[in-house]
Design a protein around this motif. Structure first.
Motif, PDB file in Angstrom:
ATOM      1  N   GLY A   1      25.832  30.357  46.098  1.00  0.00           N
ATOM      2  CA  GLY A   1      26.529  31.294  45.217  1.00  0.00           C
ATOM      3  C   GLY A   1      27.974  31.474  45.652  1.00  0.00           C
ATOM      4  N   LEU A   2      28.181  31.597  46.961  1.00  0.00           N
ATOM      5  CA  LEU A   2      29.546  31.714  47.488  1.00  0.00           C
ATOM      6  C   LEU A   2      30.341  30.444  47.187  1.00  0.00           C
ATOM      7  N   TYR A   3      29.712  29.304  47.407  1.00  0.00           N
ATOM      8  CA  TYR A   3      30.359  28.024  47.091  1.00  0.00           C
ATOM      9  C   TYR A   3      30.771  27.967  45.617  1.00  0.00           C
ATOM     10  N   ALA A   4      29.859  28.334  44.722  1.00  0.00           N
ATOM     11  CA  ALA A   4      30.141  28.289  43.282  1.00  0.00           C
ATOM     12  C   ALA A   4      31.232  29.285  42.894  1.00  0.00           C
ATOM     13  N   LEU A   5      31.160  30.503  43.406  1.00  0.00           N
ATOM     14  CA  LEU A   5      32.161  31.530  43.060  1.00  0.00           C
ATOM     15  C   LEU A   5      33.556  31.161  43.539  1.00  0.00           C
ATOM     16  N   ILE A   6      33.646  30.690  44.766  1.00  0.00           N
ATOM     17  CA  ILE A   6      34.964  30.339  45.312  1.00  0.00           C
ATOM     18  C   ILE A   6      35.544  29.141  44.568  1.00  0.00           C
ATOM     19  N   GLY A   7      34.704  28.157  44.267  1.00  0.00           N
ATOM     20  CA  GLY A   7      35.186  26.995  43.507  1.00  0.00           C
ATOM     21  C   GLY A   7      35.575  27.365  42.091  1.00  0.00           C
ATOM     22  N   ALA A   8      34.793  28.239  41.450  1.00  0.00           N
ATOM     23  CA  ALA A   8      35.119  28.685  40.091  1.00  0.00           C
ATOM     24  C   ALA A   8      36.415  29.486  40.078  1.00  0.00           C
ATOM     25  N   ALA A   9      36.689  30.167  41.193  1.00  0.00           N
ATOM     26  CA  ALA A   9      37.913  30.969  41.292  1.00  0.00           C
ATOM     27  C   ALA A   9      39.159  30.125  41.547  1.00  0.00           C
ATOM     28  N   GLY A  10      38.992  28.835  41.820  1.00  0.00           N
ATOM     29  CA  GLY A  10      40.153  27.968  41.950  1.00  0.00           C
ATOM     30  C   GLY A  10      40.309  27.212  43.255  1.00  0.00           C
ATOM     31  N   VAL A  11      39.464  27.465  44.250  1.00  0.00           N
ATOM     32  CA  VAL A  11      39.553  26.699  45.487  1.00  0.00           C
ATOM     33  C   VAL A  11      39.061  25.279  45.185  1.00  0.00           C
TER      34      VAL A  11
END
Length: 194
Positions: free
Chosen positions: A77-87
């Protein structure tokens, strides 16, 4: 209590062999997200497909199995959220939730949870059970990723299967074989240190 008795305790996953603490759990979640992000950078384009072959599916299944359902879900979930946020740590340094392959990221989140729950039931302690766990985890990823690919690209089901599933089956078999060797061996090693 010996390590052997802890390692074979019903309901334990590999991460439970580490001393329990909130710091451990946070480090595992952040480390699992980072491992998945790093593994996603191993990306090989597949001709005719917007989805590359990556190491992230292996990392997601390994994280879920080794950490358990809750920590696996949180890490992915952290991986998906951070990637979706632009990282830029999705496959090949991409980011955002609008890409055709984002459904596979969502599928990995669900798959990490499923394989983590199965690992709590001992599904990672023998070669055959680990194989079944990895096959089921991969199926979960495709069950989310292929329909998302269809919606994002307008492909038909047969085209999405041809572009987003079929080219990856051999790689998934190799990843499952790695897991089939690594996870039961880790349990055996943990048991022998007791």
């Amino acid at each position: 209590m010996s390590t052997a008795s802890v390692s074979f305790r019903p309901g334990a996953v590999l991460a439970d062999l580490l001393p329990a603490s909130r710091v451990r759990d946070i480090a595992l979640v952040v480390g699992g997200a980072a491992l998945t992000g790093l593994a996603a950078q191993i990306a090989v384009p597949v001709p005719g497909s917007p989805v590359p072959v990556t190491g992230q599916t292996f990392a997601a299944l390994l994280v879920g199995t080794a950490f358990g359902a809750r920590r696996g879900f949180l890490a992915l979930g952290l991986y998906a959220l951070i990637g979706a946020a632009g990282v830029p740590w999705f496959a090949g340094g991409t980011s955002g939730a609008s890409g055709a392959s984002f459904g596979y990221v969502l599928g990995m989140l669900l798959a990490a949870t499923v394989v983590g729950a199965l690992a709590r039931r001992g599904a990672d302690r023998s070669v055959l059970r680990t194989a079944g766990t990895m096959v089921l985890g991969s199926a979960v990823i495709y069950a989310v990723g292929v329909p998302y690919l269809m919606g994002a690209t307008g492909m038909s089901l047969s085209a999405a299967v041809a572009a987003g599933l079929t080219p990856f089956l051999i790689g998934d078999a190799l990843k499952a074989a790695l897991a089939m060797g690594a996870l039961p061996a880790a349990w055996k090693l943990a048991g022998s240190r007791g």
